[in-house]
Design a protein around this motif. Structure first.
Motif, PDB file in Angstrom:
ATOM      1  N   ASP A  39      50.813  54.844  42.407  1.00 38.37           N
ATOM      2  CA  ASP A  39      49.709  54.773  41.451  1.00 38.37           C
ATOM      3  C   ASP A  39      50.001  53.798  40.321  1.00 38.37           C
ATOM      4  OD1 ASP A  39      51.575  56.229  40.006  1.00 38.37           O
ATOM      5  OD2 ASP A  39      50.138  57.691  39.244  1.00 38.37           O
ATOM      6  N   ASN A  40      48.936  53.460  39.601  1.00 36.72           N
ATOM      7  CA  ASN A  40      49.071  52.566  38.454  1.00 36.72           C
ATOM      8  C   ASN A  40      47.883  52.806  37.524  1.00 36.72           C
ATOM      9  OD1 ASN A  40      50.103  50.598  36.747  1.00 36.72           O
ATOM     10  ND2 ASN A  40      50.449  49.132  38.402  1.00 36.72           N
ATOM     11  N   ILE A  41      48.002  52.284  36.321  1.00 37.75           N
ATOM     12  CA  ILE A  41      46.968  52.476  35.307  1.00 37.75           C
ATOM     13  C   ILE A  41      45.944  51.340  35.363  1.00 37.75           C
ATOM     14  CG2 ILE A  41      46.526  52.536  32.811  1.00 37.75           C
ATOM     15  CD1 ILE A  41      49.277  53.842  32.489  1.00 37.75           C
ATOM     16  N   ILE A  42      44.685  51.697  35.259  1.00 31.15           N
ATOM     17  CA  ILE A  42      43.622  50.711  35.051  1.00 31.15           C
ATOM     18  C   ILE A  42      42.945  51.032  33.725  1.00 31.15           C
ATOM     19  CG2 ILE A  42      41.978  52.076  36.438  1.00 31.15           C
ATOM     20  CD1 ILE A  42      40.584  49.424  37.145  1.00 31.15           C
ATOM     21  N   ASP A  43      42.800  50.027  32.888  1.00 34.65           N
ATOM     22  CA  ASP A  43      42.063  50.183  31.633  1.00 34.65           C
ATOM     23  C   ASP A  43      40.582  50.078  31.985  1.00 34.65           C
ATOM     24  OD1 ASP A  43      40.711  49.794  29.205  1.00 34.65           O
ATOM     25  OD2 ASP A  43      42.438  48.828  28.273  1.00 34.65           O
ATOM     26  N   GLU A  44      39.942  51.205  32.118  1.00 36.30           N
ATOM     27  CA  GLU A  44      38.590  51.250  32.656  1.00 36.30           C
ATOM     28  C   GLU A  44      37.583  50.505  31.783  1.00 36.30           C
ATOM     29  OE1 GLU A  44      38.898  55.744  34.436  1.00 36.30           O
ATOM     30  OE2 GLU A  44      39.479  55.282  32.365  1.00 36.30           O
ATOM     31  N   ASN A  45      37.666  50.699  30.493  1.00 44.77           N
ATOM     32  CA  ASN A  45      36.723  50.029  29.589  1.00 44.77           C
ATOM     33  C   ASN A  45      36.949  48.519  29.564  1.00 44.77           C
ATOM     34  OD1 ASN A  45      35.234  52.337  28.685  1.00 44.77           O
ATOM     35  ND2 ASN A  45      37.021  52.933  27.474  1.00 44.77           N
ATOM     36  N   LYS A  46      38.205  48.130  29.647  1.00 46.25           N
ATOM     37  CA  LYS A  46      38.505  46.693  29.734  1.00 46.25           C
ATOM     38  C   LYS A  46      37.881  46.112  30.995  1.00 46.25           C
ATOM     39  CE  LYS A  46      42.262  43.360  30.365  1.00 46.25           C
ATOM     40  NZ  LYS A  46      43.735  43.135  30.414  1.00 46.25           N
ATOM     41  N   TYR A  47      38.086  46.788  32.119  1.00 53.39           N
ATOM     42  CA  TYR A  47      37.538  46.319  33.384  1.00 53.39           C
ATOM     43  C   TYR A  47      36.028  46.123  33.287  1.00 53.39           C
ATOM     44  CZ  TYR A  47      35.830  46.345  38.164  1.00 53.39           C
ATOM     45  OH  TYR A  47      35.162  46.014  39.335  1.00 53.39           O
ATOM     46  N   LEU A  48      35.355  47.104  32.734  1.00 52.54           N
ATOM     47  CA  LEU A  48      33.897  47.060  32.654  1.00 52.54           C
ATOM     48  C   LEU A  48      33.386  45.949  31.750  1.00 52.54           C
ATOM     49  CD1 LEU A  48      33.099  50.877  32.507  1.00 52.54           C
ATOM     50  CD2 LEU A  48      32.690  49.325  34.429  1.00 52.54           C
ATOM     51  N   SER A  49      34.222  45.482  30.825  1.00 54.05           N
ATOM     52  CA  SER A  49      33.812  44.431  29.886  1.00 54.05           C
ATOM     53  C   SER A  49      33.978  43.029  30.460  1.00 54.05           C
ATOM     54  CB  SER A  49      34.629  44.543  28.593  1.00 54.05           C
ATOM     55  OG  SER A  49      35.976  44.118  28.806  1.00 54.05           O
ATOM     56  N   LEU A  50      34.625  42.912  31.615  1.00 53.02           N
ATOM     57  CA  LEU A  50      34.971  41.603  32.161  1.00 53.02           C
ATOM     58  C   LEU A  50      33.854  41.001  33.003  1.00 53.02           C
ATOM     59  CD1 LEU A  50      38.620  42.432  33.350  1.00 53.02           C
ATOM     60  CD2 LEU A  50      37.955  41.252  31.247  1.00 53.02           C
ATOM     61  N   SER A  51      33.884  39.673  33.133  1.00 54.08           N
ATOM     62  CA  SER A  51      32.994  38.973  34.065  1.00 54.08           C
ATOM     63  C   SER A  51      33.485  39.211  35.482  1.00 54.08           C
ATOM     64  CB  SER A  51      33.003  37.467  33.776  1.00 54.08           C
ATOM     65  OG  SER A  51      34.281  36.921  34.086  1.00 54.08           O
ATOM     66  N   LYS A  52      32.694  38.841  36.479  1.00 53.39           N
ATOM     67  CA  LYS A  52      33.069  39.047  37.883  1.00 53.39           C
ATOM     68  C   LYS A  52      34.409  38.391  38.199  1.00 53.39           C
ATOM     69  CE  LYS A  52      31.218  40.784  40.866  1.00 53.39           C
ATOM     70  NZ  LYS A  52      30.294  40.354  41.928  1.00 53.39           N
ATOM     71  N   LYS A  53      34.587  37.142  37.834  1.00 53.50           N
ATOM     72  CA  LYS A  53      35.838  36.438  38.128  1.00 53.50           C
ATOM     73  C   LYS A  53      37.015  37.078  37.394  1.00 53.50           C
ATOM     74  CE  LYS A  53      35.727  33.123  40.233  1.00 53.50           C
ATOM     75  NZ  LYS A  53      35.683  31.711  39.880  1.00 53.50           N
ATOM     76  N   GLU A  54      36.779  37.506  36.171  1.00 48.89           N
ATOM     77  CA  GLU A  54      37.832  38.178  35.406  1.00 48.89           C
ATOM     78  C   GLU A  54      38.186  39.533  36.022  1.00 48.89           C
ATOM     79  OE1 GLU A  54      36.883  36.401  30.930  1.00 48.89           O
ATOM     80  OE2 GLU A  54      35.850  38.213  31.641  1.00 48.89           O
ATOM     81  N   LYS A  55      37.202  40.215  36.596  1.00 47.71           N
ATOM     82  CA  LYS A  55      37.475  41.468  37.296  1.00 47.71           C
ATOM     83  C   LYS A  55      38.353  41.215  38.519  1.00 47.71           C
ATOM     84  CE  LYS A  55      33.344  44.015  35.856  1.00 47.71           C
ATOM     85  NZ  LYS A  55      32.002  44.510  36.250  1.00 47.71           N
ATOM     86  N   TYR A  56      38.055  40.150  39.251  1.00 53.07           N
ATOM     87  CA  TYR A  56      38.902  39.777  40.389  1.00 53.07           C
ATOM     88  C   TYR A  56      40.359  39.628  39.942  1.00 53.07           C
ATOM     89  CZ  TYR A  56      34.910  38.490  43.435  1.00 53.07           C
ATOM     90  OH  TYR A  56      33.789  38.481  44.225  1.00 53.07           O
ATOM     91  N   LYS A  57      40.549  38.884  38.881  1.00 54.99           N
ATOM     92  CA  LYS A  57      41.913  38.604  38.413  1.00 54.99           C
ATOM     93  C   LYS A  57      42.596  39.878  37.917  1.00 54.99           C
ATOM     94  CE  LYS A  57      44.622  35.162  35.905  1.00 54.99           C
ATOM     95  NZ  LYS A  57      45.679  36.057  35.450  1.00 54.99           N
ATOM     96  N   TYR A  58      41.866  40.713  37.216  1.00 53.44           N
ATOM     97  CA  TYR A  58      42.452  41.946  36.686  1.00 53.44           C
ATOM     98  C   TYR A  58      42.887  42.873  37.827  1.00 53.44           C
ATOM     99  CZ  TYR A  58      42.984  46.124  33.770  1.00 53.44           C
ATOM    100  OH  TYR A  58      43.485  47.230  33.122  1.00 53.44           O
ATOM    101  N   ILE A  59      42.049  43.038  38.825  1.00 59.42           N
ATOM    102  CA  ILE A  59      42.403  43.877  39.970  1.00 59.42           C
ATOM    103  C   ILE A  59      43.577  43.273  40.734  1.00 59.42           C
ATOM    104  CG2 ILE A  59      41.605  44.741  42.213  1.00 59.42           C
ATOM    105  CD1 ILE A  59      40.509  46.282  39.776  1.00 59.42           C
ATOM    106  N   LEU A  60      43.573  41.957  40.904  1.00 60.72           N
ATOM    107  CA  LEU A  60      44.694  41.299  41.579  1.00 60.72           C
ATOM    108  C   LEU A  60      45.992  41.514  40.819  1.00 60.72           C
ATOM    109  CD1 LEU A  60      45.855  39.420  43.764  1.00 60.72           C
ATOM    110  CD2 LEU A  60      45.210  37.477  42.311  1.00 60.72           C
ATOM    111  N   GLU A  61      45.956  41.413  39.498  1.00 58.39           N
ATOM    112  CA  GLU A  61      47.162  41.608  38.685  1.00 58.39           C
ATOM    113  C   GLU A  61      47.707  43.030  38.878  1.00 58.39           C
ATOM    114  OE1 GLU A  61      48.743  39.399  36.999  1.00 58.39           O
ATOM    115  OE2 GLU A  61      47.328  37.754  36.668  1.00 58.39           O
ATOM    116  N   ILE A  62      46.821  44.014  38.856  1.00 54.83           N
ATOM    117  CA  ILE A  62      47.270  45.397  39.037  1.00 54.83           C
ATOM    118  C   ILE A  62      47.831  45.600  40.436  1.00 54.83           C
ATOM    119  CG2 ILE A  62      46.579  47.813  39.066  1.00 54.83           C
ATOM    120  CD1 ILE A  62      44.417  47.155  37.027  1.00 54.83           C
TER     121      ILE A  62
END
Length: 231
Positions: free
Chosen positions: A75-98
């Protein structure tokens, strides 16, 4: 060597982000990134591991990965509110980083080859999250033509295109387009099996069904009723 690493799946254990079946946006994004990452491992097989399951949520609850048979879960942590604030491309990168940081943590624990995962991560970043997979070129038996398959994917669609080269002439044709089923998608197997059926037909012939480009007829021949379980 045993069964291959056949998929990486990301699960969400929180309540802030809407997930399937209520909303498909998050599910499509994590599946797209996990599939892309898994494909770029190029068949690498971590020891005794057939599947990696990553559980994301607001807290981290496990001290180490857990195995159930060949399934490795962590398991790992996802900052849910951060994720929701991101653009589509930024969401891709955030999920990839995690995803990548989680897998590297597992790799450190079990001494997996981290270079394989680093290359997958780097390729996705360098490709700007555009999934495009080129399969090896194949020559016709008379050596006059070269055929190549290109697989492209979006969150929702998988498309196989054919590149046909004859002398100085090159043309590209869409062989088929279908729903993207990510790591279970049959286009992977379909692409590998495409070949020269004869000296002017490149694609697939199976069980009396055709799906190929004909140089002689200058068109795609397709009487295939596409079925995931057959192809």
């Amino acid at each position: 060597m045993g069964a291959p690493l056949y998929d990486i799946t990301i699960y969400y254990n929180g309540s802030v982000i809407k997930d399937a079946p209520q909303d498909l946006d998050f599910r499509r994004i994590v599946n797209y990134i996990a599939d892309f990452y898994h494909d770029q491992l190029n068949g690498y097989k971590p020891k005794k591991t057939g599947r990696i399951c990553i559980h994301l949520g607001p807290t981290k609850n496990w001290d180490k990965p857990n195995y159930f048979g060949a399934i490795c879960s962590y398991d790992n942590i996802i900052d849910e509110n951060k994720y929701l604030s991101l653009s589509k491309k930024e969401k891709y990168k955030y999920i990839l980083e995690i995803l990548h940081s989680t897998v590297i943590e597992i790799a450190n624990i079990y001494n997996w080859d981290k270079s394989v995962f680093n290359k997958a991560y780097e390729h996705i970043i360098e490709s700007d999250f555009k999934f495009e997979k080129y399969y090896p070129e194949k020559k016709s038996k008379n050596r006059k033509h070269i055929g190549q398959v290109i697989l492209t994917k979006t969150e929702e669609k998988s498309k196989l295109s054919l590149v046909i080269k004859t002398g100085d002439s090159t043309r590209k044709e869409v062989l088929l387009e279908k729903e993207n089923l990510y790591w279970f998608d049959s286009t992977y197997n379909f692409a590998k099996k495409c070949k020269w059926i004869d000296n002017s037909s490149f694609g697939l012939y199976k069980n009396g069904k055709n799906c190929y480009f004909s140089i002689e007829q200058n068109c795609i021949i397709n009487d295939l009723t596409f079925n995931e379980f057959n192809f």
